[in-house]
Design a protein around this motif. Structure first.
Motif, PDB file in Angstrom:
ATOM      1  N   SER A   1       0.825  -1.214   0.000  1.00  0.00           N
ATOM      2  CA  SER A   1       0.000   0.000   0.000  1.00  0.00           C
ATOM      3  C   SER A   1       0.857   1.261   0.000  1.00  0.00           C
ATOM      4  CB  SER A   1      -0.925   0.011   1.220  1.00  0.00           C
ATOM      5  OG  SER A   1      -0.160  -0.148   2.405  1.00  0.00           O
TER       6      SER A   1
ATOM      7  N   ILE B   1      -1.018  -4.656   3.492  1.00  0.00           N
ATOM      8  CA  ILE B   1      -1.792  -3.498   3.050  1.00  0.00           C
ATOM      9  C   ILE B   1      -2.278  -2.728   4.272  1.00  0.00           C
ATOM     10  CG2 ILE B   1      -3.899  -2.807   1.831  1.00  0.00           C
ATOM     11  CD1 ILE B   1      -3.504  -5.294   0.035  1.00  0.00           C
TER      12      ILE B   1
ATOM     13  N   VAL C   1      -4.296   0.069   6.258  1.00  0.00           N
ATOM     14  CA  VAL C   1      -5.580   0.754   6.144  1.00  0.00           C
ATOM     15  C   VAL C   1      -5.683   1.733   7.317  1.00  0.00           C
ATOM     16  CG1 VAL C   1      -8.088   0.403   6.132  1.00  0.00           C
ATOM     17  CG2 VAL C   1      -6.586  -1.320   5.107  1.00  0.00           C
TER      18      VAL C   1
ATOM     19  N   ILE D   1      -4.315   3.283   3.265  1.00  0.00           N
ATOM     20  CA  ILE D   1      -5.464   3.439   2.369  1.00  0.00           C
ATOM     21  C   ILE D   1      -6.631   4.010   3.189  1.00  0.00           C
ATOM     22  CG2 ILE D   1      -7.184   2.136   1.025  1.00  0.00           C
ATOM     23  CD1 ILE D   1      -4.927   0.225   0.222  1.00  0.00           C
TER      24      ILE D   1
ATOM     25  N   THR E   1     -12.282   1.002  -0.585  1.00  0.00           N
ATOM     26  CA  THR E   1     -12.398  -0.447  -0.829  1.00  0.00           C
ATOM     27  C   THR E   1     -11.807  -0.847  -2.176  1.00  0.00           C
ATOM     28  OG1 THR E   1     -14.286  -0.735   0.637  1.00  0.00           O
ATOM     29  CG2 THR E   1     -14.064  -2.352  -1.113  1.00  0.00           C
TER      30      THR E   1
ATOM     31  N   ALA F   1      -8.097  -0.913  -1.999  1.00  0.00           N
ATOM     32  CA  ALA F   1      -7.633  -2.100  -1.274  1.00  0.00           C
ATOM     33  C   ALA F   1      -7.742  -3.340  -2.164  1.00  0.00           C
ATOM     34  CB  ALA F   1      -8.447  -2.277  -0.001  1.00  0.00           C
TER      35      ALA F   1
ATOM     36  N   LEU G   1      -4.586  -7.321   5.668  1.00  0.00           N
ATOM     37  CA  LEU G   1      -5.190  -5.996   5.811  1.00  0.00           C
ATOM     38  C   LEU G   1      -4.944  -5.524   7.235  1.00  0.00           C
ATOM     39  CD1 LEU G   1      -8.626  -6.601   3.999  1.00  0.00           C
ATOM     40  CD2 LEU G   1      -6.586  -5.478   3.064  1.00  0.00           C
TER      41      LEU G   1
ATOM     42  N   VAL H   1     -10.113  -2.629  10.390  1.00  0.00           N
ATOM     43  CA  VAL H   1     -10.408  -2.572   8.951  1.00  0.00           C
ATOM     44  C   VAL H   1     -11.926  -2.735   8.769  1.00  0.00           C
ATOM     45  CG1 VAL H   1     -10.005  -3.691   6.714  1.00  0.00           C
ATOM     46  CG2 VAL H   1      -8.156  -3.587   8.412  1.00  0.00           C
TER      47      VAL H   1
ATOM     48  N   MET I   1     -14.691  -3.349   3.376  1.00  0.00           N
ATOM     49  CA  MET I   1     -13.407  -3.514   2.692  1.00  0.00           C
ATOM     50  C   MET I   1     -12.954  -4.978   2.740  1.00  0.00           C
ATOM     51  SD  MET I   1      -9.819  -1.520   3.392  1.00  0.00           S
ATOM     52  CE  MET I   1     -10.352   0.100   2.875  1.00  0.00           C
TER      53      MET I   1
END
Ligand code: 1GP
Length: 237
Positions: free
Chosen positions: A88, A119, A121, A138, A143, A146, A163, A173, A177
């Motif tokens: 990310s 990733i 978030v 993110i 969404t 992601a 995530l 999260v 998503m």
């Protein structure tokens, strides 16, 4: 794992749980029903990392998986390592640089690398991983962003997508998503950060998480075994 709805990974952060407590904490975590123990974090203090892993291994039959914040957190005493790339972000150090520094050690020690697209978030706070990686997470309503990062992980041949809302996240999260990513890709989805109770962990499994990672909720808990049991029941059923 085939018999279970989702896996439950217990995170031990050497910054937060002292080595002298491992002998009591880790067997309780195993009896409580965790599926594996992750060890790692954003620590700068790497002195004694090998000894820490040795103590964890001595006290459990569960798989012990490194969750490294840098190539300094690699130990011959682990079974496996999440070979993370912070997809990310756009910081080459955490996309590939740390990995090149770590790869020869992983080979030398014979531990199993588990390629994983990591990733970040937005979890509602400035997490250690945001600060240390110097990358932006993110946005919570991103969404599609992601999903596209997760698909990229799959196309790179990675085995998992993680995530991450960040340790101690104010908000985990979002379900939307998780569901969006899960239905868009074919590799398992790990969800972590801010899962402070068993019902929240269960909610993320309902949303589509194949694994949940929990650390902060257990820190300093006297009845850690019972609490782990509660999380395991919520995750596995
Ligand atoms: C952090 O996702 C993990 O990398 C776990 O987060 O400490 O908030 O459980 P918590």
């Amino acid at each position: 794992m085939k018999k279970r709805r989702a896996g439950f990974l217990f995170l031990l952060d050497p910054d937060k749980t002292d080595i002298k407590h491992i002998r009591s904490v880790v067997p309780q975590v195993e009896r409580g029903g965790a599926d594996a123990i992750l060890v790692g974090g954003s620590t700068y203090d790497i002195d004694g990392f090998d000894d820490y892993l040795k103590e964890v291994k001595l006290n459990t039959t569960l798989p012990v998986i490194l969750f490294p914040g840098s190539h300094f957190q690699i130990s011959r005493n682990a079974d496996a390592i999440f070979f993370l790339s912070l997809l990310s972000g756009r910081n080459p150090l955490y996309l590939v640089g740390e990995q090149v520094l770590g790869a020869p050690l992983i080979k030398k020690y014979g531990i199993e690398p588990i390629p994983c697209g990591y990733i970040l978030v937005d979890g509602g706070h400035l997490s250690s991983v945001i600060y240390i990686s110097n990358t932006l997470p993110i946005p919570r309503d991103g969404t599609n962003t992601a999903k596209f990062h997760a698909l990229t992980a799959q196309y790179f041949g990675m085995k998992f997508v993680y995530l991450e809302a960040g340790s101690g996240a104010e908000v985990p999260v979002p379900d939307e998503m998780i569901g969006g990513v899960k239905s868009y890709i074919d590799i398992p989805v790990i969800v972590g950060g801010g899962l402070r109770n068993a019902s929240l962990a269960r909610q993320k499994v309902d949303a589509g998480a194949d694994f949940v990672v929990i650390g902060t909720a257990f820190e300093g808990e006297a009845k850690i075994g019972e609490m782990v049991g509660e999380f395991a029941r919520g995750t596995h059923k």
